[in-house]
Design a protein around this motif. Structure first.
Motif, mmCIF file in Angstrom:
data_model
loop_
_atom_site.group_PDB
_atom_site.id
_atom_site.type_symbol
_atom_site.label_atom_id
_atom_site.label_comp_id
_atom_site.label_asym_id
_atom_site.label_seq_id
_atom_site.Cartn_x
_atom_site.Cartn_y
_atom_site.Cartn_z
ATOM 1 N N LEU A 190 0.818 -1.217 0.000
ATOM 2 C CA LEU A 190 0.000 0.000 0.000
ATOM 3 C C LEU A 190 0.850 1.266 0.000
ATOM 4 C CD1 LEU A 190 -2.861 -1.034 2.459
ATOM 5 C CD2 LEU A 190 -2.984 -0.837 -0.024
ATOM 6 N N LEU A 191 1.638 1.453 1.054
ATOM 7 C CA LEU A 191 2.366 2.717 1.186
ATOM 8 C C LEU A 191 3.385 2.914 0.062
ATOM 9 C CD1 LEU A 191 2.907 5.287 2.740
ATOM 10 C CD2 LEU A 191 4.483 4.014 4.207
ATOM 11 N N LEU A 192 4.122 1.873 -0.310
ATOM 12 C CA LEU A 192 5.147 2.006 -1.342
ATOM 13 C C LEU A 192 4.584 2.488 -2.680
ATOM 14 C CD1 LEU A 192 8.015 1.645 -2.461
ATOM 15 C CD2 LEU A 192 7.513 -0.797 -2.758
ATOM 16 N N PRO A 193 3.606 1.807 -3.275
ATOM 17 C CA PRO A 193 3.104 2.295 -4.572
ATOM 18 C C PRO A 193 2.388 3.637 -4.469
ATOM 19 C CG PRO A 193 1.812 0.414 -3.791
ATOM 20 C CD PRO A 193 2.983 0.521 -2.895
ATOM 21 N N ILE A 194 1.664 3.865 -3.371
ATOM 22 C CA ILE A 194 0.947 5.136 -3.221
ATOM 23 C C ILE A 194 1.945 6.293 -3.125
ATOM 24 C CG2 ILE A 194 -0.506 6.500 -1.666
ATOM 25 C CD1 ILE A 194 -2.059 3.928 -1.057
ATOM 26 N N ALA A 195 3.023 6.098 -2.363
ATOM 27 C CA ALA A 195 4.027 7.159 -2.215
ATOM 28 C C ALA A 195 4.680 7.495 -3.554
ATOM 29 C CB ALA A 195 5.085 6.723 -1.199
ATOM 30 N N VAL A 196 5.011 6.474 -4.331
ATOM 31 C CA VAL A 196 5.646 6.706 -5.628
ATOM 32 C C VAL A 196 4.701 7.434 -6.582
ATOM 33 C CG1 VAL A 196 6.607 5.581 -7.679
ATOM 34 C CG2 VAL A 196 7.239 4.762 -5.395
ATOM 35 N N VAL A 197 3.437 7.024 -6.601
ATOM 36 C CA VAL A 197 2.442 7.672 -7.470
ATOM 37 C C VAL A 197 2.232 9.121 -7.057
ATOM 38 C CG1 VAL A 197 0.017 7.697 -8.123
ATOM 39 C CG2 VAL A 197 1.279 5.538 -8.112
ATOM 40 N N LYS A 198 2.112 9.373 -5.745
ATOM 41 C CA LYS A 198 1.907 10.740 -5.256
ATOM 42 C C LYS A 198 3.092 11.649 -5.597
ATOM 43 C CE LYS A 198 -2.085 10.448 -2.950
ATOM 44 N NZ LYS A 198 -3.230 11.370 -3.131
ATOM 45 N N ALA A 199 4.295 11.058 -5.645
ATOM 46 C CA ALA A 199 5.485 11.846 -5.982
ATOM 47 C C ALA A 199 5.651 12.034 -7.484
ATOM 48 C CB ALA A 199 6.726 11.173 -5.402
ATOM 49 N N GLY A 200 4.752 11.469 -8.276
ATOM 50 C CA GLY A 200 4.778 11.646 -9.718
ATOM 51 C C GLY A 200 5.471 10.551 -10.491
ATOM 52 N N GLY A 201 5.839 9.449 -9.806
ATOM 53 C CA GLY A 201 6.549 8.369 -10.473
ATOM 54 C C GLY A 201 8.056 8.553 -10.387
ATOM 55 N N PHE A 202 8.787 7.522 -10.782
ATOM 56 C CA PHE A 202 10.247 7.561 -10.651
ATOM 57 C C PHE A 202 10.875 8.639 -11.531
ATOM 58 C CE2 PHE A 202 9.477 3.196 -9.112
ATOM 59 C CZ PHE A 202 10.202 3.253 -7.932
ATOM 60 N N GLY A 203 10.280 8.881 -12.695
ATOM 61 C CA GLY A 203 10.819 9.921 -13.567
ATOM 62 C C GLY A 203 10.766 11.285 -12.922
ATOM 63 N N ALA A 204 9.633 11.607 -12.325
ATOM 64 C CA ALA A 204 9.488 12.895 -11.654
ATOM 65 C C ALA A 204 10.392 12.988 -10.426
ATOM 66 C CB ALA A 204 8.030 13.113 -11.256
ATOM 67 N N VAL A 297 2.084 9.360 5.676
ATOM 68 C CA VAL A 297 0.915 8.547 6.027
ATOM 69 C C VAL A 297 -0.281 9.436 6.341
ATOM 70 C CG1 VAL A 297 -0.045 6.985 7.769
ATOM 71 C CG2 VAL A 297 2.218 6.537 6.809
ATOM 72 N N LYS A 298 -0.067 10.478 7.143
ATOM 73 C CA LYS A 298 -1.172 11.361 7.542
ATOM 74 C C LYS A 298 -1.745 12.143 6.360
ATOM 75 C CE LYS A 298 0.590 13.837 10.844
ATOM 76 N NZ LYS A 298 0.650 14.876 11.909
ATOM 77 N N ASP A 299 -0.863 12.617 5.509
ATOM 78 C CA ASP A 299 -1.295 13.573 4.481
ATOM 79 C C ASP A 299 -1.685 12.950 3.149
ATOM 80 O OD1 ASP A 299 -0.756 15.433 6.391
ATOM 81 O OD2 ASP A 299 1.040 16.247 5.427
ATOM 82 N N GLU A 300 -1.159 11.774 2.832
ATOM 83 C CA GLU A 300 -1.325 11.245 1.483
ATOM 84 C C GLU A 300 -2.209 10.002 1.377
ATOM 85 O OE1 GLU A 300 -0.318 12.986 -0.929
ATOM 86 O OE2 GLU A 300 0.956 14.379 0.189
ATOM 87 N N LEU A 301 -2.460 9.326 2.488
ATOM 88 C CA LEU A 301 -3.209 8.073 2.400
ATOM 89 C C LEU A 301 -4.684 8.292 2.696
ATOM 90 C CD1 LEU A 301 -0.820 5.499 4.097
ATOM 91 C CD2 LEU A 301 -0.944 6.205 1.717
ATOM 92 N N PRO A 302 -5.565 7.557 2.010
ATOM 93 C CA PRO A 302 -7.003 7.677 2.276
ATOM 94 C C PRO A 302 -7.376 7.039 3.606
ATOM 95 C CG PRO A 302 -6.591 5.957 0.656
ATOM 96 C CD PRO A 302 -5.273 6.639 0.898
ATOM 97 N N MET A 303 -8.532 7.432 4.118
ATOM 98 C CA MET A 303 -9.020 6.897 5.383
ATOM 99 C C MET A 303 -9.151 5.379 5.291
ATOM 100 S SD MET A 303 -12.475 8.079 7.404
ATOM 101 C CE MET A 303 -13.499 7.691 5.966
ATOM 102 N N GLY A 304 -8.852 4.678 6.339
ATOM 103 C CA GLY A 304 -8.880 3.225 6.332
ATOM 104 C C GLY A 304 -7.525 2.668 5.965
ATOM 105 N N VAL A 305 -7.028 3.068 4.802
ATOM 106 C CA VAL A 305 -5.671 2.682 4.409
ATOM 107 C C VAL A 305 -4.664 3.288 5.381
ATOM 108 C CG1 VAL A 305 -3.909 2.882 2.611
ATOM 109 C CG2 VAL A 305 -6.280 2.419 1.992
#
Length: 489
Positions: A190-204, A297-305
């Motif tokens: 959960l946290l790993l892919p969500i963090a990468v996507v929120k940061a714009g991907g590895f290219g970004a 975790v606090k700022d980027e993840l949806p409730m429940g996750v």
């Protein structure tokens, strides 16, 4: 946040339930301290991964990724390398000894004179490991409930003490398995892919950060060497780690199950560094790198996750805390108290081994909580513990396994010289300096070799008994008298 709270409450209630269930199985000393030496490959791999990947590996690993980028994985990577080395090179022999503590192994190898001193050093290490893990509850519960530091430590510590006291290693193994699954889902899936996507991907991420953030050696060669020296070698000799090896059903389970757990650690190391790197893109000016985990975790993840990932962090802390606690109590009771107070030693006809060890877990647990409340500098305390462990015990333990010419006087000299040197050098260079462990380890090795060669070789009968135990013969253990139970895998 109501859903997040519910996830955490259910998780904590489940931990206590596992403790109650484990109490029904822990009917003998062997069942209580080493789960009857019945763990199959699945449970062994899960509990071993859980014990080594604690709050420092999760919250601290992400923090190192935030500060150094991908090379921040080296601390946890060193832990994985140590577990792989232990599993491949030594675990089979350790499992066949059928002992309960590292000091018992030293007594077997050297003839019964090294256990007390080594037990004191190991007790200090496991105590501080439990304390530093318990302090981490303050960070997690502050994120969850904005809870007072002292109350958070008491709440988290009390839950761990409760389930550990109730069922011993059975309860801890069961909770470790839950914690292993929660960490895998929460951090890796959960946290790993969500963090990468929120940061714009590895290219970004590459475009936003300096190139050294993606250099595998960016943290520096000296830092990598120090991590390997402390954490890789620390994994080879810690009571908290060996106690899991003692619980393996067979030497094959110890070898192959530990190899799986070590490989998992390498993946976990890289995941933490990537999450920290993504956090650096999202929050480039955090005042403290260790805040990166809680912030993302606090700022980027949806409730429940969010609740599940925080439960994963809580699981990481609890697994290390409970493992260190039972290791601390086992050493205190079996290596120190039983030697200083013969009437309390194991083997007495009227002595309840399970009750005695349960009391020691409770006593040590209360001591850990009180110390955690009073202590502020966690990093320095943990550094002292690891420096003493590696500087004082690495050489006599590995020497006993690898060099038959090593003697009990060489082992005692190694523990004393290494321990005193580390303490003195920390006072001179500073607790967080690299020199104390470098020079302390060299002096410990020199003392071991010189004194061993200058003293009479170990008695042939002691070495013969040692070889028999290494071959899996001649051990007397109380699991033979235990009630037959289903063997978990």
């Amino acid at each position: 946040m109501a859903v997040d709270y519910a996830v955490i409450v259910v998780y904590l209630a489940g931990m206590l339930g596992m403790g109650w269930w484990g109490m029904r199985r822990a009917k003998s000393k062997s069942e209580f301290l080493v789960a009857g030496r019945r763990l199959g490959p699945g449970m062994y791999s899960g509990t071993m991964a859980a014990i080594v990947l604690g709050g420092a590996s999760t919250i601290g690993g992400v923090g190192l990724g935030y500060k150094y980028g991908l090379s921040g994985a080296w601390m946890v990577f060193a832990i994985g390398l140590g577990l792989l080395a232990l599993s491949i090179l030594f675990s089979a022999r350790i499992a066949r000894l059928k002992v309960y503590t590292v000091s018992e192994m030293l007594d077997l190898r050297y003839g019964g004179k090294a256990g007390l001193l080594s037990g004191v050093v190991m007790w200090a290490y496991t105590l501080m490991l439990a304390v530093t893990s318990t302090i981490a509850y303050a960070t997690i519960f502050d994120v969850l409930f904005d809870m007072n530091r002292t109350l958070a430590i008491i709440l988290g510590g009390s839950i761990v003490v409760a389930y550990s006291t109730l069922g011993g290693m059975w309860s801890i193994t069961l909770t470790d398995m839950v914690q292993f699954v929660v960490k895998t889902v929460g951090v890796l899936l959960l946290l790993l892919p969500i963090a990468v996507v929120k940061a714009g991907g590895f290219g970004a991420m590459k475009a936003a950060l300096p190139t050294e953030y993606f250099d595998p050696l960016g943290i520096g060669g000296e830092m990598i060497f120090t991590y390997v020296l402390i954490y890789t070698f620390g994994m080879l000799i810690g009571q908290d780690i060996w106690q899991r090896v003692f619980a393996a059903r067979s030497d094959r389970v110890a070898r192959h199950g530990g190899t799986v757990a070590g490989t998992y650690c390498l993946v976990y190391a890289l995941a933490g560094a990537v999450i920290g790197t993504a956090a650096r893109v999202l929050y480039p000016k955090l005042p403290n790198a260790d805040d990166a985990f809680a912030t993302i975790v606090k700022d980027e993840l949806p409730m429940g996750v969010r609740g599940l990932v925080l439960a994963a962090a809580l699981a990481a802390v609890m697994s290390t805390s409970s493992g260190a606690l039972i290791a601390c109590a086992t050493v205190a009771n079996n290596d120190i108290w039983s030697r200083l107070r013969p009437l309390a030693s194991r083997g007495g006809a009227d002595h309840d081994e399970v009750k005695g060890n349960r009391v020691f877990i409770l006593i040590m647990g209360v001591g850990v909580i009180c110390t955690a409340i009073a202590l502020n500098n966690v990093v320095e305390a943990l550094t002292v513990a690891y420096n003493l462990l590696v500087g004082g015990l690495l050489v006599p333990i590995l020497g006993g396994l690898l060099w038959k010419r090593g003697t009990v006087y060489g082992a005692l000299a190694s523990v004393i010289v290494g321990g005193v040197a580390v303490i003195g050098l920390m006072a001179s260079y500073g607790i967080l300096a690299n020199e104390p462990i470098y020079y302390g380890l060299l002096l410990s090795l020199a003392a071991y070799v010189i004194v061993s060669l200058a003293t009479r070789p170990t008695d042939a009968a002691i070495l013969a008994n040692w070889r028999e135990r290494l071959a899996g013969r001649g051990a007397e253990d109380d699991e033979a008298a235990a009630e037959p139970v289903a063997v978990p895998s």
